[in-house]
Motif scaffolding. Structure first.
Motif, short mmCIF file in Angstrom:
data_model
loop_
_atom_site.label_atom_id
_atom_site.label_comp_id
_atom_site.label_asym_id
_atom_site.label_seq_id
_atom_site.Cartn_x
_atom_site.Cartn_y
_atom_site.Cartn_z
N PHE A 271 22.21 -6.56 -7.64
CA PHE A 271 21.50 -7.60 -6.91
C PHE A 271 20.06 -7.69 -7.40
N LYS A 272 19.42 -8.78 -7.01
CA LYS A 272 18.03 -9.04 -7.39
C LYS A 272 17.24 -9.41 -6.14
N LEU A 273 15.98 -8.97 -6.13
CA LEU A 273 15.06 -9.27 -5.03
C LEU A 273 13.76 -9.82 -5.61
N ASN A 274 13.21 -10.81 -4.95
CA ASN A 274 11.89 -11.33 -5.31
C ASN A 274 11.00 -11.09 -4.10
N VAL A 275 10.07 -10.11 -4.20
CA VAL A 275 9.37 -9.59 -3.03
C VAL A 275 7.86 -9.77 -3.18
N GLU A 276 7.26 -10.34 -2.17
CA GLU A 276 5.80 -10.43 -2.11
C GLU A 276 5.24 -9.18 -1.44
N ASN A 277 4.12 -8.67 -1.98
CA ASN A 277 3.44 -7.48 -1.43
C ASN A 277 4.32 -6.23 -1.44
N LEU A 278 5.12 -6.07 -2.47
CA LEU A 278 6.01 -4.91 -2.53
C LEU A 278 5.22 -3.64 -2.84
N GLN A 279 5.40 -2.63 -1.97
CA GLN A 279 4.75 -1.33 -2.17
C GLN A 279 5.74 -0.17 -2.07
N SER A 280 6.83 -0.37 -1.33
CA SER A 280 7.84 0.68 -1.23
C SER A 280 9.21 0.02 -1.06
N LEU A 281 10.22 0.73 -1.56
CA LEU A 281 11.59 0.20 -1.54
C LEU A 281 12.57 1.36 -1.47
N ALA A 282 13.52 1.26 -0.58
CA ALA A 282 14.59 2.27 -0.48
C ALA A 282 15.89 1.57 -0.18
#
Length: 368
Positions: free
Chosen positions: A54-65
């Protein structure tokens, strides 16, 4: 009694004051409409076939789990991760919480969007069961804009990333897709024949399995040892180019030349119903190179027969890609004769050059 109660309240207030607040996060459920799924997923949702993700387009990304369910391969499934189209790196994902390492966020980057691409790398043992995604509190999902160019690859171990350290992300199929900035779907399985016969542990051939959600290893998964039809309407955007390289395992299972031609011809008839206008590219074998300098090929001349059968029916948008001489002994693992990482790059170079001569350049503005 009142004194003790007041003392208890006071202690609780003090402890609360000195305890650091937990970092706030936001949970994205697996049915969020802005998660762009690609490849084949079942309803759990869980991946099948190499390269699915999958793909994500994220604004203000700082952490991901990733929060993964019990259908995830045990003890882990290797996943490839790319941030803002940087080279992929590997993360071993297990059931439960799997943090994804991210590069530091500069002050200039705050407020901008980050593209996260995640796929399963393995040609086997490649299932992740996505329950949800955890992001930092002020992260905001935006739509992902897919490429207008979509490659559909169909094949066996040569196309699936078999034996490569980073699996499919180092396979010629994936490399070609990356060079073109394309979406890529890769339905390939080690040991599988095109003919629907048992082959090296695969109970079905690609001519059967391609039309299913599950890959050819479904038989060994105790939680899901059955097949379900794939809804090709879920392949969005639809494929723009179809590339097939297959036949080595048919030869190994003593499928005769005439049988192979018939199976391949029938398979293409079904493929053409799915992709009525798309160009189809059939690669001939690059063969089995040996240390004495010889290269041994299978079904020589038979791929031309398959092509002739299609063109006789009026199909003018199918092409034979002659892969003779693409691979030498220096390009393969000596113990298996499968292409190495460098060998995969060489194949990608050859196919890209062929496609450029055909008329599709990696420099084309495909995302405009």
């Amino acid at each position: 009694m009142l004194y003790r109660l007041l003392l208890g309240v006071l202690v609780a207030v003090v402890v609360s004051a000195i305890r650091p607040p937990s970092a706030a996060t936001v949970t994205i459920k697996n049915n969020h409409p802005l998660i762009f799924y690609h490849g084949r997923w079942d309803s759990s949702p869980g991946t099948w076939w190499t390269g699915s993700g999958f793909k994500l387009n994220v604004e203000n990304l700082q952490s991901l789990a990733l929060n993964l369910g019990l259908h995830t391969t045990s003890p882990f499934a290797a996943i490839g991760v790319s941030i803002n189209n940087a080279p992929f790196f590997t993360v071993n994902a297990s059931a439960g919480i799997t943090p994804i390492p991210l590069p530091p966020v500069s002050s200039a980057a705050r407020g901008s969007t980050t593209l996260v691409r995640i796929n399963v790398e393995g040609s086997v043992s490649n299932r992740i069961n996505l329950e949800s995604i955890t992001l930092n509190a002020n992260a905001v999902l935006h739509p992902y804009k897919p490429s207008k160019l979509v490659f559909q690859f169909i094949g066996d171990s040569f196309s699936s990333g078999y034996l490569l350290p980073m699996g499919v992300d180092q396979a010629w199929t994936f490399i070609v897709g990356e060079r073109y900035g394309a979406e890529h779907r890769i339905n390939a399985a080690p040991g599988a024949a095109l003919t629907d016969v048992p082959s090296y542990g695969n109970v079905h051939g690609i001519s059967y399995q391609y039309f299913k959600v599950e890959d050819t290893n479904y038989y060994y998964t105790t939680d899901h040892n059955y097949t379900t039809p794939w809804n090709f309407a879920r392949d969005q955007p639809p494929a723009t180019h179809v590339v097939i390289h297959i036949g080595a395992n048919d030869s190994a299972q003593n499928v005769t030349a005439s049988q192979f031609v018939q199976v391949y011809t029938d398979f293409l008839a079904r493929i053409r119903k799915l992709y009525p206008h798309q160009p189809i590219f059939m690669l001939t074998p690059w063969g089995w190179p040996t240390s004495d300098g010889n290269v041994y090929y299978y079904y020589q001349g038979q791929y031309q027969e398959v092509l002739n059968a299609r063109t006789t029916l009026g199909d003018k948008n199918i092409f034979l890609v002659d892969a003779t001489g693409w691979v030498s002994y220096e390009d393969v693992f000596p113990d298996s004769l499968h292409p190495t990482v460098d060998g995969q790059v060489k194949i990608a170079n050859e196919f890209t050059a062929w496609m450029e001569n055909w008329g599709l350049s990696p420099n084309a503005s495909i995302n405009a």
